[in-house]
Write a protein that holds these residues in place. Structure first.
Motif: not given
Length: 379
Positions: A2-17
């Motif tokens: 789902p788009t919302e879950l994909a966006e959440f995953r991208s947010t987590v990855r960006a914050v973690w990086e």
């Protein structure tokens, strides 16, 4: 996805990086990261309260979001920091969220979700690791207080924690009977962090030995029902093991990807290693096992959201995840050859950190014992 879950995953990855991976080499060299500085940043993005209800200050997110976050934290060779976050979310706070009084949750859970307080789980003792039923730290009641004495060891977040979800004996009953989970604030008179332990891996994570001598804690700091601490802790262990399964998928996928890339560029005997059947097949086998673990994780996420018991699935998953990440770490070192054995290469840290996966959160042997008993064996 789902788009919302994909966006959440991208947010987590960006914050973690940005907040972790950009600093992890320096933190590893220092053997320390500042949880009180990092956790509020993660909390501002809603990452420390995913598993907790909105009523308690959390996000109340479906389990698939927690799975996505754990996978992202597994990437990038920052296992020590990921473990500290995991303790905050999935080891020290689930019992408090489920069984704690509104007053306890307001005082301890809500600040932990906001990243204002660092939490730790204190179960293991010098004489009681896998055999939790034989822990010896004891509390006796004196009016409206518990008076606690004993030792705890291998406590993650132990030098930085503001409070501990501690399992202690509150009666003279033997075995698993008569234990309670009690919140013990750091800094209470008689409480001492004896030392920070020097570990093989996960060196950025602080792990401590604790000593308690006549530590007075209000009886109101008891989580749930006095005498039911062992049972509550077993439920908390299930969530801990589930989170380990989630994180292993991200870590293995990241390491396998980097190793595959190396095989394509490393020429040996007239061609790239990626054209050699044996290393390719070994990595392919590991990748196939990874897909099976991912499928089990997705099943467990659905089961938990439906309110079902996942004790068996989480136990089997923890066993498989620990063995898989160890195998992947070994393959990564092996196929990088001499360079893989050097501390300057990513494989060395990954190898050291991965070894804990079959010890922490329940050793492989304990997982096998639990599964055997579920199958009706008396072991």
């Amino acid at each position: 996805m789902p788009t919302e879950l994909a966006e959440f995953r991208s947010t987590v990855r960006a914050v973690w990086e940005r907040e972790v991976l950009a600093h992890i080499d320096e933190w590893e060299a220092d053997g320390f990261f500042d949880a009180h500085a990092l956790f509020p940043i993660l909390a501002r993005h809603g990452l420390l309260g995913l598993s907790h209800s909105a009523e308690d200050g959390g996000e109340g997110a479906p389990m698939e979001y927690q799975m996505a976050m754990a996978e992202e934290l597994g990437r990038g060779n920052a296992a020590g920091v990921a473990m500290a976050v995991n303790v905050q979310m999935h080891m020290a706070t689930p019992s408090l969220a489920r069984f704690g009084t509104p007053e306890l949750k307001e005082r301890y859970l809500r600040p932990a979700i906001a990243g204002e307080q660092v939490a730790a789980i204190a179960v293991t003792e010098p004489g009681a690791g896998s055999d939790v039923a034989h822990l010896a730290t004891k509390a006796h009641r004196d009016g409206d207080h518990w008076v606690i004495s004993g030792q705890k060891i291998y406590i993650t977040n132990g030098t930085q924690a503001d409070w501990f979800c501690m399992l202690v004996r509150t009666s003279d009953e033997g075995g698993f009977r008569g234990m309670s989970q009690i919140i013990v604030p750091a800094g209470t008179e008689g409480f001492e962090v004896v030392r920070k332990l020097d570990k093989l891996g996960n060196r950025v994570s602080d792990t401590a030995e604790l000593r308690l001598e006549d530590v007075r804690v209000p009886v109101s700091n008891t989580i749930g029902e006095a005498g039911r601490g062992f049972q509550q802790q077993m439920q908390q262990f299930v969530i801990e093991r589930l989170s380990a399964c989630f994180a292993a998928v991200g870590a293995c996928e990241w390491a396998l990807g980097r190793t595959r890339d190396y095989l394509r560029t490393r020429d040996v005997f007239g061609g790239p290693l990626a054209q050699r059947q044996y290393p390719v097949f070994r990595l392919t086998e590991a990748s196939a096992q990874l897909e099976l673990l991912r499928a089990l994780n997705e099943k467990m996420a659905l089961m938990l959201d439906a309110g079902e018991d996942i004790t068996r699935e989480a136990t089997a998953g923890k066993l498989a995840a620990g063995r898989l990440i160890r195998e992947v770490a070994d393959l990564a070192v092996q196929y990088h050859g001499g360079m893989g054995y050097m501390e300057e290469n990513w494989t060395a840290r990954f190898y050291r950190d991965a070894r804990l996966s079959s010890i922490g959160g329940g050793a492989d042997e304990v997982m096998l014992q639990v599964l055997a008993r579920l199958d009706g064996y008396e072991v």
